[in-house]
Design a protein around this motif. Sequence first.
Motif, short mmCIF file in Angstrom:
data_model
loop_
_atom_site.label_atom_id
_atom_site.label_comp_id
_atom_site.label_asym_id
_atom_site.label_seq_id
_atom_site.Cartn_x
_atom_site.Cartn_y
_atom_site.Cartn_z
N LYS A 1 0.85 -1.19 0.00
CA LYS A 1 0.00 0.00 0.00
C LYS A 1 0.89 1.24 0.00
CE LYS A 1 -0.57 0.51 4.98
NZ LYS A 1 -1.50 0.57 6.09
N GLY A 2 0.36 2.30 -0.59
CA GLY A 2 1.06 3.57 -0.59
C GLY A 2 1.86 3.80 -1.86
N SER A 3 2.36 5.01 -1.97
CA SER A 3 3.12 5.41 -3.16
C SER A 3 4.57 4.94 -3.07
CB SER A 3 3.06 6.93 -3.33
OG SER A 3 3.61 7.56 -2.19
N ARG A 4 5.26 5.02 -4.20
CA ARG A 4 6.66 4.61 -4.31
C ARG A 4 7.50 5.79 -4.76
NH1 ARG A 4 6.76 -1.03 -3.91
NH2 ARG A 4 8.74 -0.57 -2.92
N LYS A 5 8.77 5.79 -4.39
CA LYS A 5 9.69 6.86 -4.79
C LYS A 5 9.97 6.78 -6.28
CE LYS A 5 12.05 7.47 -0.41
NZ LYS A 5 13.32 7.36 0.30
N PRO A 6 10.32 7.92 -6.90
CA PRO A 6 10.61 7.93 -8.35
C PRO A 6 11.67 6.91 -8.77
CG PRO A 6 10.42 10.18 -7.54
CD PRO A 6 10.38 9.27 -6.33
N GLU A 7 12.70 6.71 -7.98
CA GLU A 7 13.73 5.74 -8.36
C GLU A 7 13.21 4.31 -8.35
OE1 GLU A 7 14.85 7.18 -4.11
OE2 GLU A 7 14.05 8.07 -5.92
N VAL A 8 12.22 4.04 -7.51
CA VAL A 8 11.59 2.72 -7.51
C VAL A 8 10.73 2.55 -8.76
CG1 VAL A 8 9.93 1.22 -6.30
CG2 VAL A 8 11.66 2.48 -4.99
N VAL A 9 10.00 3.58 -9.11
CA VAL A 9 9.17 3.54 -10.31
C VAL A 9 10.05 3.30 -11.54
CG1 VAL A 9 7.59 4.85 -11.80
CG2 VAL A 9 7.34 4.95 -9.31
N GLU A 10 11.18 3.97 -11.62
CA GLU A 10 12.10 3.77 -12.74
C GLU A 10 12.64 2.34 -12.76
OE1 GLU A 10 12.66 5.68 -15.41
OE2 GLU A 10 11.05 6.87 -14.50
N SER A 11 12.96 1.79 -11.59
CA SER A 11 13.44 0.40 -11.52
C SER A 11 12.35 -0.57 -11.93
CB SER A 11 13.93 0.10 -10.10
OG SER A 11 14.44 -1.20 -10.02
N MET A 12 11.10 -0.27 -11.58
CA MET A 12 9.98 -1.11 -11.99
C MET A 12 9.87 -1.13 -13.50
SD MET A 12 7.26 0.08 -9.05
CE MET A 12 5.87 -0.25 -10.08
N LYS A 13 9.99 0.03 -14.13
CA LYS A 13 9.92 0.11 -15.59
C LYS A 13 11.06 -0.68 -16.21
CE LYS A 13 7.82 4.71 -15.68
NZ LYS A 13 8.08 6.14 -16.00
N LYS A 14 12.27 -0.48 -15.70
CA LYS A 14 13.45 -1.16 -16.22
C LYS A 14 13.32 -2.68 -16.11
CE LYS A 14 17.89 -2.15 -14.43
NZ LYS A 14 18.75 -1.94 -13.31
N ASN A 15 12.78 -3.16 -14.99
CA ASN A 15 12.73 -4.59 -14.71
C ASN A 15 11.40 -5.26 -15.10
OD1 ASN A 15 15.32 -5.39 -13.24
ND2 ASN A 15 14.75 -3.50 -12.20
N GLY A 16 10.45 -4.49 -15.62
CA GLY A 16 9.17 -5.08 -16.01
C GLY A 16 8.40 -5.63 -14.82
N CYS A 17 8.40 -4.89 -13.74
CA CYS A 17 7.73 -5.32 -12.50
C CYS A 17 6.46 -4.50 -12.29
CB CYS A 17 8.68 -5.13 -11.32
SG CYS A 17 7.94 -5.57 -9.74
N THR A 18 5.44 -5.15 -11.76
CA THR A 18 4.17 -4.48 -11.49
C THR A 18 4.01 -4.28 -9.99
OG1 THR A 18 3.19 -5.64 -13.37
CG2 THR A 18 1.68 -4.59 -11.84
N TYR A 19 3.54 -3.09 -9.61
CA TYR A 19 3.19 -2.81 -8.22
C TYR A 19 1.68 -2.87 -8.10
CZ TYR A 19 2.58 -0.19 -3.86
OH TYR A 19 2.22 0.20 -2.59
N PHE A 20 1.20 -3.79 -7.29
CA PHE A 20 -0.23 -3.98 -7.07
C PHE A 20 -0.61 -3.36 -5.73
CE2 PHE A 20 1.18 -7.50 -9.71
CZ PHE A 20 0.23 -7.54 -10.72
N ALA A 21 -1.60 -2.49 -5.73
CA ALA A 21 -2.10 -1.89 -4.49
C ALA A 21 -3.12 -2.84 -3.88
CB ALA A 21 -2.73 -0.53 -4.77
N ALA A 22 -2.86 -3.28 -2.66
CA ALA A 22 -3.78 -4.20 -1.98
C ALA A 22 -5.03 -3.43 -1.56
CB ALA A 22 -3.10 -4.81 -0.76
N VAL A 23 -6.13 -4.14 -1.52
CA VAL A 23 -7.40 -3.55 -1.13
C VAL A 23 -7.39 -3.29 0.37
CG1 VAL A 23 -9.89 -3.93 -1.01
CG2 VAL A 23 -8.61 -4.70 -3.01
#
Length: 140
Positions: A105-127
Amino acid sequence: MAETIRINTEEYNEEFSRKLKVGDSVLITGKIYSARDAAHKVMTEALARGEKLPIDWTNKFVYYLGPTPAKPGDPIGSAGPTTSGRMDAYTPTMLDQGIKGMIGKGSRKPEVVESMKKNGCTYFAAVGGAAALIAKSIKK
Protein backbone atom coordinates in the motif's frame (compact mmCIF):
# COMPACT_ATOMS: atom_id res chain seq x y z
CA MET A 1 -18.29 -2.67 -14.49
CA ALA A 2 -14.78 -3.59 -15.60
CA GLU A 3 -13.79 -7.21 -15.87
CA THR A 4 -11.38 -8.61 -13.28
CA ILE A 5 -8.08 -9.76 -14.74
CA ARG A 6 -6.94 -13.07 -13.31
CA ILE A 7 -3.24 -13.63 -12.73
CA ASN A 8 -1.44 -16.78 -11.64
CA THR A 9 1.99 -15.95 -10.21
CA GLU A 10 3.49 -19.09 -11.75
CA GLU A 11 2.63 -17.85 -15.26
CA TYR A 12 3.16 -14.12 -14.83
CA ASN A 13 5.98 -12.48 -16.76
CA GLU A 14 7.28 -9.12 -17.96
CA GLU A 15 5.21 -9.26 -21.15
CA PHE A 16 1.98 -9.62 -19.18
CA SER A 17 3.12 -6.96 -16.70
CA ARG A 18 3.53 -4.41 -19.47
CA LYS A 19 -0.05 -5.03 -20.71
CA LEU A 20 -1.69 -4.02 -17.40
CA LYS A 21 -2.99 -0.49 -16.95
CA VAL A 22 -3.38 1.67 -13.87
CA GLY A 23 -6.80 1.00 -12.37
CA ASP A 24 -7.14 -2.58 -13.62
CA SER A 25 -8.87 -4.86 -11.12
CA VAL A 26 -6.71 -7.95 -10.62
CA LEU A 27 -7.24 -11.25 -8.80
CA ILE A 28 -3.91 -12.92 -8.01
CA THR A 29 -3.52 -16.64 -7.28
CA GLY A 30 -0.42 -18.78 -6.85
CA LYS A 31 2.63 -18.61 -4.64
CA ILE A 32 3.38 -15.21 -3.11
CA TYR A 33 6.29 -14.61 -0.75
CA SER A 34 6.12 -12.20 2.15
CA ALA A 35 8.96 -9.90 3.15
CA ARG A 36 9.09 -6.58 4.95
CA ASP A 37 11.77 -3.95 5.41
CA ALA A 38 13.95 -5.97 7.81
CA ALA A 39 14.03 -8.92 5.39
CA HIS A 40 14.79 -6.62 2.45
CA LYS A 41 17.65 -5.05 4.40
CA VAL A 42 19.14 -8.46 5.23
CA MET A 43 18.84 -9.62 1.62
CA THR A 44 20.40 -6.48 0.09
CA GLU A 45 23.26 -6.66 2.60
CA ALA A 46 23.81 -10.34 1.73
CA LEU A 47 23.91 -9.48 -1.98
CA ALA A 48 26.44 -6.71 -1.28
CA ARG A 49 28.66 -9.34 0.40
CA GLY A 50 28.29 -11.59 -2.67
CA GLU A 51 26.12 -14.13 -0.87
CA LYS A 52 23.30 -16.13 -2.42
CA LEU A 53 19.74 -15.38 -1.30
CA PRO A 54 17.59 -18.08 0.36
CA ILE A 55 15.20 -18.08 -2.62
CA ASP A 56 15.56 -17.28 -6.30
CA TRP A 57 13.40 -14.18 -6.82
CA THR A 58 13.17 -14.62 -10.61
CA ASN A 59 9.53 -14.05 -11.67
CA LYS A 60 8.31 -14.14 -8.06
CA PHE A 61 5.78 -11.97 -6.23
CA VAL A 62 6.39 -10.33 -2.86
CA TYR A 63 3.65 -9.15 -0.51
CA TYR A 64 4.60 -6.45 1.99
CA LEU A 65 2.65 -8.10 4.76
CA GLY A 66 1.75 -6.71 8.17
CA PRO A 67 0.54 -9.87 9.96
CA THR A 68 -1.25 -10.23 13.27
CA PRO A 69 -0.89 -13.21 15.63
CA ALA A 70 -2.60 -16.39 14.48
CA LYS A 71 -5.46 -18.07 16.28
CA PRO A 72 -4.75 -21.69 17.27
CA GLY A 73 -4.76 -23.88 14.15
CA ASP A 74 -4.45 -20.96 11.70
CA PRO A 75 -1.20 -20.20 9.85
CA ILE A 76 -1.65 -16.43 10.37
CA GLY A 77 -3.98 -13.80 11.78
CA SER A 78 -5.13 -10.91 9.64
CA ALA A 79 -2.76 -10.32 6.72
CA GLY A 80 -2.99 -6.69 5.74
CA PRO A 81 -0.50 -4.83 3.58
CA THR A 82 2.18 -2.68 5.13
CA THR A 83 3.46 0.60 3.73
CA SER A 84 5.55 -0.16 0.64
CA GLY A 85 7.70 2.95 1.02
CA ARG A 86 9.53 1.20 3.88
CA MET A 87 11.11 -1.06 1.26
CA ASP A 88 12.02 1.69 -1.22
CA ALA A 89 15.70 1.89 -0.20
CA TYR A 90 16.07 -1.83 -1.04
CA THR A 91 13.57 -2.25 -3.89
CA PRO A 92 15.79 -1.47 -6.92
CA THR A 93 18.32 -4.08 -5.74
CA MET A 94 15.57 -6.63 -5.16
CA LEU A 95 13.93 -5.94 -8.53
CA ASP A 96 17.30 -6.59 -10.16
CA GLN A 97 16.96 -10.11 -8.67
CA GLY A 98 13.94 -10.74 -10.90
CA ILE A 99 10.85 -9.88 -8.83
CA LYS A 100 7.90 -9.37 -11.18
CA GLY A 101 5.16 -8.40 -8.75
CA MET A 102 4.98 -6.39 -5.52
CA ILE A 103 1.86 -6.04 -3.41
CA GLY A 104 1.48 -3.38 -0.74
CA LYS A 105 0.00 0.00 0.00
CA GLY A 106 1.06 3.57 -0.59
CA SER A 107 3.12 5.41 -3.16
CA ARG A 108 6.66 4.61 -4.31
CA LYS A 109 9.69 6.86 -4.79
CA PRO A 110 10.61 7.93 -8.35
CA GLU A 111 13.73 5.74 -8.36
CA VAL A 112 11.59 2.72 -7.51
CA VAL A 113 9.17 3.54 -10.31
CA GLU A 114 12.10 3.77 -12.74
CA SER A 115 13.44 0.40 -11.52
CA MET A 116 9.98 -1.11 -11.99
CA LYS A 117 9.92 0.11 -15.59
CA LYS A 118 13.45 -1.16 -16.22
CA ASN A 119 12.73 -4.59 -14.71
CA GLY A 120 9.17 -5.08 -16.01
CA CYS A 121 7.73 -5.32 -12.50
CA THR A 122 4.17 -4.48 -11.49
CA TYR A 123 3.19 -2.81 -8.22
CA PHE A 124 -0.23 -3.98 -7.07
CA ALA A 125 -2.10 -1.89 -4.49
CA ALA A 126 -3.78 -4.20 -1.98
CA VAL A 127 -7.40 -3.55 -1.13
CA GLY A 128 -7.68 -1.73 2.17
CA GLY A 129 -9.72 -3.41 4.88
CA ALA A 130 -9.38 -6.87 3.37
CA ALA A 131 -6.77 -8.24 5.82
CA ALA A 132 -9.04 -10.91 7.32
CA LEU A 133 -10.23 -12.04 3.87
CA ILE A 134 -6.64 -12.18 2.55
CA ALA A 135 -5.60 -14.30 5.54
CA LYS A 136 -8.15 -16.97 4.55
CA SER A 137 -6.14 -17.53 1.35
CA ILE A 138 -2.83 -18.13 3.11
CA LYS A 139 -1.86 -21.80 3.35
CA LYS A 140 1.48 -21.51 5.16
